[in-house]
Design an enzyme around this catalytic site. Sequence first.
Site, PDB file in Angstrom:
ATOM      1  N   ILE A  90      34.799 -35.992 -34.310  1.00  0.00           N
ATOM      2  CA  ILE A  90      35.220 -34.740 -34.958  1.00  0.00           C
ATOM      3  C   ILE A  90      33.825 -33.704 -34.616  1.00  0.00           C
ATOM      4  O   ILE A  90      32.901 -33.879 -35.102  1.00  0.00           O
ATOM      5  CB  ILE A  90      35.180 -34.993 -36.537  1.00  0.00           C
ATOM      6  CG1 ILE A  90      36.445 -36.009 -36.966  1.00  0.00           C
ATOM      7  CG2 ILE A  90      35.447 -33.735 -37.280  1.00  0.00           C
ATOM      8  CD1 ILE A  90      36.555 -36.224 -38.260  1.00  0.00           C
ATOM      9  N   PRO A  91      34.167 -32.907 -33.747  1.00  0.00           N
ATOM     10  CA  PRO A  91      33.095 -32.541 -32.962  1.00  0.00           C
ATOM     11  C   PRO A  91      32.478 -31.077 -33.454  1.00  0.00           C
ATOM     12  O   PRO A  91      32.383 -30.137 -33.221  1.00  0.00           O
ATOM     13  CB  PRO A  91      33.974 -31.793 -31.666  1.00  0.00           C
ATOM     14  CG  PRO A  91      35.212 -31.675 -32.002  1.00  0.00           C
ATOM     15  CD  PRO A  91      35.447 -32.818 -33.251  1.00  0.00           C
ATOM     16  N   CYS A  92      31.510 -31.541 -34.786  1.00  0.00           N
ATOM     17  CA  CYS A  92      30.991 -30.399 -35.486  1.00  0.00           C
ATOM     18  C   CYS A  92      29.763 -29.952 -34.527  1.00  0.00           C
ATOM     19  O   CYS A  92      29.174 -28.697 -34.884  1.00  0.00           O
ATOM     20  CB  CYS A  92      30.332 -31.127 -36.727  1.00  0.00           C
ATOM     21  SG  CYS A  92      29.564 -32.530 -36.508  1.00  0.00           S
ATOM     22  N   HIS A  93      29.522 -30.642 -33.627  1.00  0.00           N
ATOM     23  CA  HIS A  93      28.325 -30.001 -32.662  1.00  0.00           C
ATOM     24  C   HIS A  93      28.738 -28.784 -31.709  1.00  0.00           C
ATOM     25  O   HIS A  93      27.948 -28.174 -31.312  1.00  0.00           O
ATOM     26  CB  HIS A  93      27.627 -31.241 -31.796  1.00  0.00           C
ATOM     27  CG  HIS A  93      28.797 -31.692 -30.748  1.00  0.00           C
ATOM     28  ND1 HIS A  93      29.775 -32.532 -31.108  1.00  0.00           N
ATOM     29  CD2 HIS A  93      29.042 -31.304 -29.332  1.00  0.00           C
ATOM     30  CE1 HIS A  93      30.691 -32.899 -30.052  1.00  0.00           C
ATOM     31  NE2 HIS A  93      30.106 -32.101 -29.217  1.00  0.00           N
ATOM     32  N   ARG A  94      30.106 -28.614 -31.979  1.00  0.00           N
ATOM     33  CA  ARG A  94      30.740 -27.411 -31.044  1.00  0.00           C
ATOM     34  C   ARG A  94      30.787 -26.244 -32.135  1.00  0.00           C
ATOM     35  O   ARG A  94      31.292 -25.142 -31.477  1.00  0.00           O
ATOM     36  CB  ARG A  94      31.983 -27.892 -30.691  1.00  0.00           C
ATOM     37  CG  ARG A  94      31.835 -28.992 -29.682  1.00  0.00           C
ATOM     38  CD  ARG A  94      33.381 -29.025 -28.953  1.00  0.00           C
ATOM     39  NE  ARG A  94      33.250 -30.404 -28.067  1.00  0.00           N
ATOM     40  CZ  ARG A  94      34.381 -31.117 -27.924  1.00  0.00           C
ATOM     41  NH1 ARG A  94      35.400 -30.929 -28.550  1.00  0.00           N
ATOM     42  NH2 ARG A  94      34.237 -32.230 -27.325  1.00  0.00           N
TER      43      ARG A  94
END
Length: 179
Positions: free
Chosen positions: A134-138
Site C-alpha cells: 500500500i504505497p504510502c511512500h508515494r
Amino acid sequence: MTYKWIYKTPDGFSDMLMNSDGEYLTGLWFEGSKDAAKHVTDCEERRLYVFEDTIKWLDLYFAGKIPDFTPKYKLNNLTDFRREVIQCMLAIPYGETTTYGEIAATIAKKHGIAQMSSRAVGGAVGWNPICIIIPCHRVVGSNHSLTGYGGGLSNKIALLNLERNDMSRFTIPKKGTAL
C-alpha cells in the site's frame, strides 16, 4: 496468534519486518522506523505461506519490476475514511506521486463537499500498516516536500529513486516529523 518474519532488503534500505495472523499479512514495515510502534514484535517467528508470497512480491519490487499480484493482506481497525485513503494510495501508479491535498480533494469531491482536511488524510496515510504494497511512500507534501513517512526519510527517498522518480522536483525537510 501473531507471527513475524524478517525480510533482508537490498543495500540502501533498512530490513523489513512482517506480521501475520497466520493467514493474512497484517503488517509490513522497515526495521527501526517509527512505524515499528504500530506492530507486534514480541511474537513467534515462523515462515508462513503469506510471508513467502510477500517475499516474492518484495523481491520483484526491489528488482525494479512491478509485481503482477498482491499478497493476501488484512487491515484491522479500518474505518470508512481510512478505506477511502487506502484506495487513493492504491491508485497511485508506480513511479508517480500525489499529495495529501490531492487525496483530500478527491475524497471531498466524491462526497460532494467543498474541502477535506489534508491533515486528516495525513493521519490515515500514517496509519497504513502495510508499507510499499500500500504505497504510502508515494504521498508527498503539497510543496513536493518528502514529509510524513513513518518508514524513515532515507527509505522514502530510496523507494522513490527505485521507482525512477525525478528527485529534482522534491524537497527534503530540514526539520520535522519526516526526519
